[in-house]
Design an enzyme around this catalytic site. Sequence first.
Site, PDB file in Angstrom:
ATOM      1  N   HIS A   1      23.033 -12.576 -10.678  1.00  0.00           N
ATOM      2  CA  HIS A   1      23.738 -13.775 -11.340  1.00  0.00           C
ATOM      3  C   HIS A   1      22.914 -14.771 -12.078  1.00  0.00           C
ATOM      4  O   HIS A   1      23.374 -15.602 -12.996  1.00  0.00           O
ATOM      5  CB  HIS A   1      24.452 -14.535 -10.197  1.00  0.00           C
ATOM      6  CG  HIS A   1      25.518 -13.864  -9.368  1.00  0.00           C
ATOM      7  ND1 HIS A   1      26.486 -13.493  -9.861  1.00  0.00           N
ATOM      8  CD2 HIS A   1      25.320 -13.596  -7.891  1.00  0.00           C
ATOM      9  CE1 HIS A   1      27.307 -12.759  -8.773  1.00  0.00           C
ATOM     10  NE2 HIS A   1      26.483 -12.973  -7.765  1.00  0.00           N
TER      11      HIS A   1
ATOM     12  N   HIS B   1      15.726 -21.660 -10.512  1.00  0.00           N
ATOM     13  CA  HIS B   1      16.690 -20.803 -11.093  1.00  0.00           C
ATOM     14  C   HIS B   1      17.255 -21.339 -12.365  1.00  0.00           C
ATOM     15  O   HIS B   1      17.077 -22.400 -12.618  1.00  0.00           O
ATOM     16  CB  HIS B   1      17.601 -20.032 -10.365  1.00  0.00           C
ATOM     17  CG  HIS B   1      18.802 -21.139  -9.981  1.00  0.00           C
ATOM     18  ND1 HIS B   1      18.744 -21.680  -8.771  1.00  0.00           N
ATOM     19  CD2 HIS B   1      19.935 -21.810 -10.747  1.00  0.00           C
ATOM     20  CE1 HIS B   1      19.670 -22.518  -8.621  1.00  0.00           C
ATOM     21  NE2 HIS B   1      20.307 -22.621  -9.763  1.00  0.00           N
TER      22      HIS B   1
ATOM     23  N   HIS C   1      20.138 -21.657 -15.792  1.00  0.00           N
ATOM     24  CA  HIS C   1      21.567 -21.372 -16.306  1.00  0.00           C
ATOM     25  C   HIS C   1      21.344 -21.439 -17.723  1.00  0.00           C
ATOM     26  O   HIS C   1      21.098 -22.358 -18.429  1.00  0.00           O
ATOM     27  CB  HIS C   1      22.606 -22.463 -15.717  1.00  0.00           C
ATOM     28  CG  HIS C   1      22.621 -22.489 -14.152  1.00  0.00           C
ATOM     29  ND1 HIS C   1      23.696 -21.930 -13.497  1.00  0.00           N
ATOM     30  CD2 HIS C   1      21.792 -23.113 -13.232  1.00  0.00           C
ATOM     31  CE1 HIS C   1      23.494 -22.043 -12.361  1.00  0.00           C
ATOM     32  NE2 HIS C   1      22.597 -23.010 -12.069  1.00  0.00           N
TER      33      HIS C   1
ATOM     34  N   HIS D   1      17.215 -25.611 -12.156  1.00  0.00           N
ATOM     35  CA  HIS D   1      17.519 -26.214 -10.867  1.00  0.00           C
ATOM     36  C   HIS D   1      16.498 -25.827 -10.131  1.00  0.00           C
ATOM     37  O   HIS D   1      16.242 -24.628  -9.607  1.00  0.00           O
ATOM     38  CB  HIS D   1      18.967 -25.781 -10.262  1.00  0.00           C
ATOM     39  CG  HIS D   1      19.990 -26.270 -11.030  1.00  0.00           C
ATOM     40  ND1 HIS D   1      21.311 -25.473 -11.288  1.00  0.00           N
ATOM     41  CD2 HIS D   1      20.021 -27.271 -11.969  1.00  0.00           C
ATOM     42  CE1 HIS D   1      21.922 -26.473 -11.969  1.00  0.00           C
ATOM     43  NE2 HIS D   1      21.499 -27.055 -12.394  1.00  0.00           N
TER      44      HIS D   1
ATOM     45  N   THR E   1      26.610 -25.137  -7.203  1.00  0.00           N
ATOM     46  CA  THR E   1      27.360 -24.699  -8.483  1.00  0.00           C
ATOM     47  C   THR E   1      27.681 -23.268  -8.498  1.00  0.00           C
ATOM     48  O   THR E   1      28.286 -22.774  -9.499  1.00  0.00           O
ATOM     49  CB  THR E   1      26.741 -25.109  -9.768  1.00  0.00           C
ATOM     50  OG1 THR E   1      25.458 -24.217  -9.729  1.00  0.00           O
ATOM     51  CG2 THR E   1      26.407 -26.626  -9.904  1.00  0.00           C
ATOM     52  N   THR E   2      27.526 -22.563  -7.450  1.00  0.00           N
ATOM     53  CA  THR E   2      27.998 -21.269  -7.125  1.00  0.00           C
ATOM     54  C   THR E   2      28.608 -20.948  -5.791  1.00  0.00           C
ATOM     55  O   THR E   2      28.331 -21.953  -4.772  1.00  0.00           O
ATOM     56  CB  THR E   2      26.824 -20.192  -7.379  1.00  0.00           C
ATOM     57  OG1 THR E   2      25.782 -20.491  -6.178  1.00  0.00           O
ATOM     58  CG2 THR E   2      26.157 -20.309  -8.705  1.00  0.00           C
TER      59      THR E   2
HETATM   60 ZN   LIG Z   1      21.979 -23.797 -10.271  1.00  0.00          ZN
END
Ligand SMILES: [Zn+2]
Length: 306
Positions: free
Chosen positions: A89, A116, A118, A141, A224-225
């Site tokens: 992801h 990680h 985005h 993040h 947020t996941t």
């Molecule tokens: Zn994140």
Amino acid sequence: MLLAPVLFLFASSTKIVSGADWCYQSQVTCNHTCTGPEVWGVVSQHCNGRSQSPVNIVTRRLLPDERLNSFQFIGYQEAFHGRLINNGHSVQLDLPSSIRIKGGNLSAQYKAVQLHLHWGKDGVLGSEHTIDGEQFPMEMHIVHIKDEYNSLAEAGGDRAGVAVLGFFFEESKSANKKFNPLIIALKNITQPTNSTTLKGVSLEMFIPPQKNMTKYFRYDGSLTTPNCAESVVWSLFENTVPLSRKQLAALSQLQSSSGKQMVKTYRPVQPLNGRQVYYSGGHVALVSSVLYIMSVLVSSTLSHYE
Ligand SMILES: [Zn+2]
Ligand SMILES: *[C@@H]1O[C@H](CO)[C@@H](O)[C@H](O)[C@H]1NC(C)=O
Ligand SMILES: *[C@@H]1O[C@H](CO)[C@@H](O)[C@H](O)[C@H]1NC(C)=O
Ligand SMILES: *[C@@H]1O[C@H](CO)[C@@H](O)[C@H](O)[C@H]1NC(C)=O
Ligand SMILES: *[C@@H]1O[C@H](CO)[C@@H](O)[C@H](O)[C@H]1NC(C)=O
Ligand SMILES: *[C@@H]1O[C@H](CO)[C@@H](O)[C@H](O)[C@H]1NC(C)=O
């Protein structure tokens, strides 16, 4: 993309890619091969909660709060060897728990777990949080959990169990050399589950070059996941990280667990539902300078899309 490591470990013990796996909107196909953001509620009920992330930050509604003092970044300068993984992801760098943060009006000391990213597609429009409706090309993040917990899953049960430091990226004319080790390693982890080791990196390399990191936005939200646990104290910094268009676009070479190109890896913004977003600037007078800085940010961001 916060709980992916947990989900990933779970998934890898059963089957890596299943039709029921969650995914981003860019990976949803007409024949429903994966579960997109609009229906993450079926993956985890928390995703339908009332304190979800990301959100749009409206600068004229910010409430300055003097209790939002500066952070202490403990071990951010120390070099470490970290595993960099394509978790299906996102791209994630595991962090040693000797890295910690305190201050910033946090109620406890937190230890680092992972960072990680985005991102968008080909280097544009990829942040999760937006400011006055504007999306940045990328958002990082750095995920921390309260010292007392042993995992992100455990911290997920505490309203303030997780502290995420968020950083926006901006396109720069020249490459940010400090990011090269990560960017170069991406070509070794293009497939889900691939991993490599980044040697001798420090968190200082990945955060904004400014020493003065006192300006940030604060609100209570969620991962947020999926599972979207409402356990996150968010701190989003005003200083941005510069990367060239080529560096930003390098993320688009990764493949996701849905079998498609790993692009537009952000969740759409969620309703505030009455939540207040605070600003560390202190005096109300400073808000006008934020607005000014933001208008400069936004106009320079916009200029990149011309
Ligand atoms: Zn994140
Ligand atoms: C779903 O549709 C895509 C094209 O949109 C096709 O490539 C893929 O094979 C289909 N998958 C299934 C399981 O039918
Ligand atoms: C600062 O911390 C205090 C004590 O935990 C809390 O009541 C307050 O809401 C916090 N302020 C902000 C702006 O987060
Ligand atoms: C990438 O893979 C190549 C070939 O397997 C290896 O020589 C190189 O050290 C790897 N680089 C990184 C950063 O993982
Ligand atoms: C990446 O993963 C793919 C699929 O699992 C595998 O075939 C390939 O050898 C891996 N590459 C590296 C550099 O580990
Ligand atoms: C950060 O900047 C502010 C205002 O620009 C200044 O008041 C403060 O002293 C600076 N702090 C540090 C640690 O440089």
